[in-house]
Write an enzyme that holds these catalytic residues in place. Structure first.
Site, PDB file in Angstrom:
ATOM      1  N   LYS A  47       0.841  -1.210   0.000  1.00  0.00           N
ATOM      2  CA  LYS A  47       0.000   0.000   0.000  1.00  0.00           C
ATOM      3  C   LYS A  47       0.875   1.259   0.000  1.00  0.00           C
ATOM      4  CE  LYS A  47      -0.204  -0.266   5.036  1.00  0.00           C
ATOM      5  NZ  LYS A  47      -0.963  -0.809   6.182  1.00  0.00           N
ATOM      6  N   ARG A 148     -10.788  -0.006  14.927  1.00  0.00           N
ATOM      7  CA  ARG A 148     -10.612   0.754  13.691  1.00  0.00           C
ATOM      8  C   ARG A 148     -11.580   0.174  12.677  1.00  0.00           C
ATOM      9  NH1 ARG A 148      -4.613   1.277  11.095  1.00  0.00           N
ATOM     10  NH2 ARG A 148      -5.296  -0.610  10.053  1.00  0.00           N
ATOM     11  N   HIS A 180      -6.616  -7.294  12.436  1.00  0.00           N
ATOM     12  CA  HIS A 180      -5.354  -6.548  12.548  1.00  0.00           C
ATOM     13  C   HIS A 180      -5.106  -6.273  14.032  1.00  0.00           C
ATOM     14  CE1 HIS A 180      -2.101  -4.385  10.688  1.00  0.00           C
ATOM     15  NE2 HIS A 180      -2.529  -3.182  11.008  1.00  0.00           N
ATOM     16  N   ARG A 236       1.077 -11.019   6.712  1.00  0.00           N
ATOM     17  CA  ARG A 236       0.978  -9.775   5.934  1.00  0.00           C
ATOM     18  C   ARG A 236       2.066  -8.779   6.314  1.00  0.00           C
ATOM     19  NH1 ARG A 236      -4.284  -9.716   8.332  1.00  0.00           N
ATOM     20  NH2 ARG A 236      -3.661  -7.754   9.277  1.00  0.00           N
ATOM     21  N   TYR A 282      14.304  30.212   8.623  1.00  0.00           N
ATOM     22  CA  TYR A 282      13.161  30.902   9.233  1.00  0.00           C
ATOM     23  C   TYR A 282      13.236  30.910  10.757  1.00  0.00           C
ATOM     24  CZ  TYR A 282      10.796  30.552   4.679  1.00  0.00           C
ATOM     25  OH  TYR A 282      10.451  30.649   3.363  1.00  0.00           O
ATOM     26  N   CYS A 334      12.626  23.861   5.760  1.00  0.00           N
ATOM     27  CA  CYS A 334      11.745  24.682   4.926  1.00  0.00           C
ATOM     28  C   CYS A 334      11.024  23.796   3.914  1.00  0.00           C
ATOM     29  CB  CYS A 334      12.552  25.748   4.195  1.00  0.00           C
ATOM     30  SG  CYS A 334      13.580  26.721   5.304  1.00  0.00           S
ATOM     31  N   ASP A 336      11.425  23.496   0.668  1.00  0.00           N
ATOM     32  CA  ASP A 336      12.248  22.900  -0.394  1.00  0.00           C
ATOM     33  C   ASP A 336      13.684  22.653   0.030  1.00  0.00           C
ATOM     34  OD1 ASP A 336      10.157  23.420  -2.452  1.00  0.00           O
ATOM     35  OD2 ASP A 336      10.629  25.490  -1.919  1.00  0.00           O
TER      36      ASP A 336
END
Ligand SMILES: *Cc1c(COP(=O)(O)O)cnc(C)c1O
Length: 405
Positions: A47, A148, A180, A236, A282, A334, A336
């Site tokens: 997944k 869940r 699970h 799994r 920053y 930051c 990027d």
């Protein structure tokens, strides 16, 4: 005096960073897990783009390593596998998280097993099966305590009766019952045995309704590696396939012989001198304590570098290997980019490759290059999140595997 000239060996690339995924490591991990698995079947959980590693190449490598099922949360992921040419003879596929609009007919046509934990899914599948004149293969998901997704045990008798009816009508074929675990990463935790008991009772309820159960499954990586009594007919594993220990107490070098498959590296974008007292990035959370040299690494939170791994007064920054040193992110992560304080004597040049994490035991175990666990520690997270959130912008490169891939 360092030069800011581009390193002579630096070559132009579309993006100055990359995740290198070693398919031989995936195959090796799958084989190690297959060896530890006492069940006849093993599902590689792929997944979320194979936890960020790339769904198709990883799936193929896991199948080479001995997996015979593939596990996809979303229908779109399951269908992507079939579209890539992975046939039902190569891999059974299970998908388990559905929302309105899930293409039931497509799933049936493409021989994909579907988890059922709600009446609307059961009815939708039955309707599609009636039109196609082909039964839907289903696995009933039970909530044995995770709280869940899953059918609550008290709702199961009625649910199982409905499944048995549809099976008689030839609209569904019950393959499995599954669940699970909530605390598999704490071997011996009493909830594990408790969930197993609830699970065994649930299987009995389904069989009593008149639908034999072929495959029972509940073991994720942690249960596969620490609880052989939980393997049943199928395990799994997810995170272990990618080379990370699912059990915090069991770490390298004894971590089940697993090898992390992903290396994240980048080329320094700039290298420059600054004075003592320079605030960095920053909010100036990091301030230089001497005249020094800063290096700019062109990866940021847009690429999945956690902002929680900012350094300076924000805490201990994420680790990055530069040559034979490991430095910590200076100041804020930051969008990027992040900054490193390379020190006054730095010899690095723009274009030099730095490594954020790779296939090592990790700094905590004496390695000289961090692994994703070290980033998780810096960010207050887990290895799963570090690799899975790697941004789409970061190119994946593959090494290992058959040469035709
Ligand atoms: C993600 C997932 C797994 C794999 O868990 P790991 O801890 O990564 O081994 C297994 N089963 C289900 C239902 C999952 O969602």
């Amino acid at each position: 005096m360092t030069s800011d000239a581009l390193h002579p060996d630096a070559s132009w690339a579309a993006f100055p960073a990359r995740a290198i995924v070693n398919l031989d490591a995936i195959e090796h991990n799958a084989r190690a897990l297959r060896d530890a698995c006492t069940a006849p079947h093993m599902m590689a959980v792929i997944k979320a783009d194979a936890y960020g590693h790339g769904i198709i190449p990883v799936s193929r490598a896991a199948l080479r390593g001995g997996a015979d099922w593939l596990g996809a949360a979303q229908a779109s992921e399951a269908l992507e596998l079939r579209e890539a040419g992975i046939t039902v003879d190569q891999a059974r596929i299970l998908t388990w998280l559905h929302g309105p609009g899930v293409p039931f007919s497509e799933l049936i046509i493409h021989d994909i097993d579907v988890s059922v934990a709600a009446y609307w899914v059961l009815d939708g599948l039955a309707e599609a099966a009636a039109t196609l004149k082909q039964p839907a293969r289903i696995h009933l998901k039970i909530d044995t305590g995770l709280g869940r997704n899953g059918i609550m045990p008290e709702d199961l008798p009625e649910f199982a009766a409905r499944v048995a009816e549809l099976q008689k009508e030839g609209l569904v074929h019950l393959v499995g019952v599954w669940t699970h675990l909530a605390l598999a990463d704490e071997p011996g935790n009493p909830t594990i045995a408790k969930q197993k008991d609830v699970f065994d009772d649930a299987v009995a309820v389904v069989e009593a309704a008149g639908t034999p159960v072929e495959i029972r499954h509940l073991a994720n990586s942690a249960a596969l590696l620490t609880a052989p009594d939980m393997h049943y007919e199928l395990t799994r594993p997810g995170i272990a396939l990618y080379g990370f220990s699912p059990v915090p107490q069991v770490q390298p070098p004894s971590a089940f012989g697993l090898v992390p498959a992903m290396t994240l590296e980048a080329e320094l974008a700039t290298v420059k001198h600054v004075h003592k007292g320079q605030g960095v990035s920053y909010a100036h959370l990091y301030i230089t304590t001497e005249d020094t040299i800063l290096g700019l690494v062109p990866l940021g939170y847009a690429d999945g570098i956690p902002r929680h791994a900012s350094g300076g007064s924000a805490g201990v920054g994420g680790p990055i290997a530069v040559g034979d040193r490991v430095l910590r992110v200076a100041g804020r992560v930051c969008m990027d980019q992040v900054v490193l304080d390379l020190g006054p004597d730095a010899q690095e040049r723009p274009g030099d490759v730095v490594t954020l994490f790779g296939p090592t035991d990790g700094l905590a175990y004496g390695a000289s290059v961090p692994n994703a666990e070290d980033w998780a520690a810096a960010a207050g997270s887990i290895s799963y999140e570090i690799v899975t959130r790697l941004g789409a912008r970061v190119p994946r490169m593959y090494v290992g595997g058959p040469s035709d891939e």
